[in-house]
Design an enzyme around this catalytic site. Structure first.
Site, PDB file in Angstrom:
ATOM      1  N   HIS A   9     -18.748 -21.271  19.027  1.00 46.41           N
ATOM      2  CA  HIS A   9     -17.288 -21.169  19.016  1.00 46.41           C
ATOM      3  C   HIS A   9     -16.666 -22.286  19.866  1.00 46.41           C
ATOM      4  CE1 HIS A   9     -13.407 -18.810  19.134  1.00 46.41           C
ATOM      5  NE2 HIS A   9     -13.255 -19.581  20.203  1.00 46.41           N
ATOM      6  N   GLU A  10     -17.114 -22.389  21.102  1.00 46.22           N
ATOM      7  CA  GLU A  10     -16.545 -23.401  21.997  1.00 46.22           C
ATOM      8  C   GLU A  10     -16.855 -24.805  21.482  1.00 46.22           C
ATOM      9  OE1 GLU A  10     -14.328 -22.469  23.843  1.00 46.22           O
ATOM     10  OE2 GLU A  10     -14.853 -20.345  23.874  1.00 46.22           O
TER      11      GLU A  10
HETATM   12 ZN   LIG Z   1     -11.450 -20.170  21.063  1.00 42.12          ZN
END
Ligand SMILES: [Zn+2]
Length: 678
Positions: free
Chosen positions: A463-464
Site C-alpha cells: 500500500h505505502e
Molecule cells: Zn494510504
C-alpha cells in the site's frame, strides 16, 4: 554549513541537529519575504518565468528543508527536536496563513490568468495557476481585514492543536509498559512475539517479558494470548490513550472540541455551511450529502454480511466458553475461528515472509509492470534500521530514490505512511529526481533471524509503496502538480490500494515467499486457504470503515461543537446506525483518531472507500488482461501514476479504463455479491 540548507543532492540526516532548525527556517523565510516584496513591487506583467517560477523555487527550498525536520520529528522524536519543531511550525503556519491572504499576490495570479500568455501555458502550468487562485480564496484572501486576522489566528491555533494531539497519542502510547514474570501467562502467544518481549525486557535489564502498545507487541497479545485478563489490560490501556483516564495534560478530549469549533468557524468565515463543505472544495466528491449517500449505500450492502460475520463470531466465542464476548476477545476469537475454518494461522503464514524475500517480490512486481529496476544503495539516514534504494530505467538512468524505515520503535509515530523528501521537477540543470520516505511499524527481527512479516504487514508495505510510486514515477516537471501534489485527496488512495491486490496473486507470492527455516516457497495448499479466507469478516471490516468515515463526515458537517453532545456521543449514534461491534463505554477512540485530528483526513476519511471503488475497478483491467500484464502496467503508469495533479483524477481514470468507474469490482473483491438463484 547548516545541513538543512544543502539543496544539491540528498538530505544529510547524520548531520542534522535540533539547533540547525531555527536558523534554517529563518534564513529561508527571509529569502521568501525578500522575493515576495520584489514580486509585489514588480511593474512588469506577471508571467510564468518572472512570477510563478521564482515562487515555486522558494516554496521548494522551504518545503524540502521542513520535510526533513518534520520527518525526523515523526520517526526519531526527542524533547529538543520536538521543541524546535513546534516553535518553527508556528512560525511557518503564520507565514503560510499570511501568504495565502496576500491580496497583491492574489491579484497578480488573476492578472496572469487573464493575460494572453495564459492560453499558451502547458496544462500543468495552467493547473498550477488555477489551483493557486482557488487556494487564495480558501485561504481567506477575499475576506475583509478584520476577518482575515481572525482567519489567520485560527489557522495558527489549529496547527498547534493538531501537533499536540499527535504528541499526546505518541506519549501515551510510549508511556505504557507491562512486565510479566510468570511464564504461564504467556500461553498462546507465538514464539517470535515472546522472544521480542523478552529482548525488550532484557534491554532494560529486567527479568521476564515486556509488552507495549506498539502494534507488533500489542497485536499478538490481543490475537493469541489465552490469558483473558492480559488481553483486557492491554486493550484497556490502548483504548484509553490520550483520554481523561490518564494524565490531564495528555488528554485529547478538550483538543477535539476546540479543533472542531475552530474548523467550523474558519469554514463559516469563507462562506461555507460547514467544514465538510470547505474540505470537499478541493476533492473529487462534490457535497457532504453525496459522500454520506455513498457511505450509507455501501453500508446497506455490507450490513447483512457484517451481521452474518458477527453471528458466526458469537457462536465461536460460545464454543470457547466466552458467552459474554468482549472487545478484547474479538481478535482472539476471530483468529481461533479462522484457524478452525481455514486450518491455518497468521503465524504459520508469517514464516514464509522474511523481509528480504518480501522486498525482492515487491521489486519484481514493479519491474514486471513498469520495466524499471529497484536496487539498494547508500545514503545518510536517521536511524541504523533505515535502508535506501534507487529506481532506474532500462537505460540505467535514475528515476527516483526512497528510504525504507520498517520497524516499530519508541519515539516513532505509529502506523504506516509515505512522505515526500524531494519532488520531481525541471530545473536549470535538468530534471531533479524525486525522493520518498516510506515508513512502517512492523515487527523488528528477533533471535538473529530476518524480520518476518504477517500477510497484513506485507499488504501495508505494498500500500505505502503504491503511494511511493505515485510520487516517484510521476513524469510531471512542474513542482505544484508533480507526484501526489495537487491530486484530489479522495483519489490519493487509488495507487496505494491498487498495489494491495498483488499480495493475493499466486504468481506474485511464489516469488515473494521463502520459509524462514526450510527455504520452501509458500505451498499452494496454504495459498488456497489464504485466498479462501481473504474475505473472512470482510463485512465487519467494511462497516467498521464506514463507521469511521460517517463519524468523521457527520462530525464536520452536522455536529455542533458548541452544543452539549460530545464527539463520543456522536460516534455512538453512528455505531447504532452501522456497526455490529460495540466497544466498552470507556473506549475513547476519538481521542486517538489522529487521521482526522492531526493528519490530513478531516472530512476526508471516506477517501479510503471512495478511492477503493477506483482502485478495484482499475485492477479489474489487470484481472482481465493477466495480473502482471506489461501493457496494462505501462498504461497505468502513463495515465495514472505519471499524471500527478495535472488533470482531475476522474479524467485520468477514464483515460486508463476507457469508461467511468463502477462499484462492481469493489463488491466482488470483498465477496459482497449476492448469488442470484436461477
Ligand atoms: Zn494510504
Amino acid at each position: 554549513m547548516n545541513p538543512l540548507l544543502h539543496f544539491s543532492g540528498l538530505p544529510h540526516f547524520d548531520q542534522i541537529k535540533p539547533e540547525h532548525v531555527t536558523p534554517a527556517v529563518e534564513h529561508l523565510l527571509g529569502e521568501s519575504r525578500t522575493l515576495l516584496e520584489k514580486l509585489q513591487s514588480d511593474m512588469a506583467l506577471p508571467a510564468w518565468d518572472n512570477f510563478v517560477a521564482p515562487l515555486d523555487d522558494a516554496e521548494e527550498r522551504l518545503g524540502r528543508a521542513w520535510s526533513q525536520v518534520s520527518h525526523m520529528n515523526s520517526v526519531v522524536n526527542t524533547p529538543e527536536l520536538r521543541e524546535v519543531y513546534n516553535a518553527n511550525l508556528a512560525t511557518l503556519t503564520a507565514f503560510y496563513a499570511e501568504l495565502s491572504q496576500n491580496e497583491a499576490l492574489y491579484a497578480r495570479y488573476k492578472q496572469l490568468q487573464a493575460a494572453a500568455e495564459f492560453s499558451s501555458l502547458s496544462p500543468a502550468r495552467k493547473k498550477i495557476v488555477e489551483n493557486e487562485i482557488r487556494d487564495f480564496r480558501l485561504g481567506g484572501a477575499e475576506l475583509p481585514a478584520d476577518k482575515k486576522a481572525r482567519f489567520k489566528a485560527i489557522q495558527e491555533t489549529l496547527s498547534t492543536l493538531s501537533s499536540r494531539f499527535e504528541e499526546n497519542v505518541m506519549d501515551t502510547t510510549d508511556a505504557f509498559a507491562l512486565f510479566i514474570e510468570d511464564a504461564s501467562r504467556l500461553a498462546g502467544i507465538p514464539d517470535d512475539a515472546r522472544q521480542a518481549a523478552r529482548e525488550a525486557a532484557e534491554k532494560e535489564g529486567k527479568p521476564g517479558w515486556k509488552f507495549t502498545l506498539h502494534f507488533p507487541s500489542y497485536m499478538p497479545v490481543l490475537q493469541y494470548a489465552d490469558d483473558r485478563k492480559l488481553r483486557e489490560v492491554l486493550y484497556h490501556a490502548y483504548a484509553t490513550r490520550a483520554s481523561e483516564f490518564g494524565k490531564p495534560e495528555l488528554d485529547n478530549t478538550p483538543l477535539i472540541r476546540e479543533i472542531l469549533q475552530l474548523r467550523q468557524e474558519a469554514a463559516q468565515l469563507l462562506g461555507f455551511n460547514s467544514y465538510a463543505e470547505d474540505s470537499l472544495a478541493t476533492k473529487m466528491a462534490e457535497t457532504p450529502a453525496q459522500v454520506m449517500d455513498f457511505l450509507r449505500d455501501l453500508g446497506r450492502r455490507a450490513r447483512p454480511f457484517a451481521g452474518r460475520d458477527m453471528a458466526e463470531l458469537r457462536e465461536a466465542a460460545t464454543r470457547l466458553g466466552l458467552e459474554d464476548m468482549q472487545a478484547w476477545d474479538v481478535g482472539y476469537v476471530s483468529e481461533k475461528l479462522r484457524e478452525e475454518r481455514y486450518a491455518f494461522s497468521d503465524q504459520e503464514v508469517k514464516q514464509y515472509f522474511p523481509e528480504p524475500q518480501v522486498l525482492q517480490g515487491l521489486f519484481r512486481v514493479i519491474t514486471t509492470l513498469y520495466g524499471v529496476t529497484v536496487r539498494k544503495t547508500h545514503a545518510s539516514v536517521w536511524h541504523e534500521d533505515v535502508s535506501f534504494y534507487e529506481i532506474v530505467d532500462r537505460e540505467n538512468s535514475l528515476i527516483g530514490q526512497f528510504y525504507l524505515d520498517l520497524y516499530a520503535r519508541d519515539k516513532k509515530r505509529g502506523g504506516a505512511w509515505m512522505d515526500e523528501a524531494i519532488t520531481r521537477r525541471r530545473k536549470a540543470h535538468g530534471i531533479e529526481t524525486p525522493v520518498a520516505y516510506l515508513t512502517c511499524n512492523f515487527s523488528p527481527p528477533v533471535g538473529g533471524k530476518p524480520a518476518l512479516f504477517t500477510h497484513d504487514e506485507v499488504i501495508t508495505l505494498f500500500h505505502e509503496f503504491g503511494h511511493g510510486l505515485h510520487h516517484l514515477l510521476t513524469r510531471v516537471e512542474e513542482y505544484g502538480v508533480s507526484g501526489i501534489k495537487g491530486v484530489e485527496w479522495d483519489a490519493v488512495e487509488l495507487p496505494s490500494q491498487f498495489m494491495e491486490n498483488f499480495c493475493w496473486e499466486w504468481d506474485v507470492l511464489q516469488h515473494m515467499t521463502r520459509h524462514v527455516d526450510t527455504g520452501a516457497p509458500l505451498p499452494r495448499t496454504l495459498y488456497d486457504k489464504m485466498v479462501a479466507a481473504k474475505n473472512f469478516q470482510a463485512g465487519m471490516q467494511t462497516v467498521r470503515q464506514i463507521e469511521f468515515s460517517l463519524f468523521d463526515m457527520r462530525l464536520h458537517c452536522e455536529f455542533d461543537p458548541h452544543g452539549s453532545q460530545t464527539a463520543l456521543d456522536l460516534l455512538n449514534e453512528v455505531r447504532q446506525e452501522v456497526a455490529v461491534v460495540f466497544p466498552p463505554a470507556y473506549n475513547r477512540f476519538p481521542n486517538n483518531f489522529t487521521h482526522i485530528f492531526a493528519g490530513g483526513y478531516a472530512a476526508g476519511y471516506y477517501s479510503y472507500k471512495w478511492a477503493e471503488v477506483l482502485s478495484a475497478d482499475a485492477y479489474s483491467l489487470f484481472e482481465e488482461n493477466g495480473v502482471l500484464s506489461e501493457d496494462a502496467g505501462r498504461r497505468f503508469w502513463s495515465e495514472i501514476l505519471a499524471q500527478g495533479g495535472v488533470r482531475p483524477a476522474l479524467e485520468s481514470f477514464v483515460a486508463f479504463r476507457g469508461r467511468e468507474p463502477t462499484i462492481d469490482a469493489l463488491l466482488r473483491h470483498n465477496g459482497m455479491v449476492e448469488e442470484v438463484s436461477p
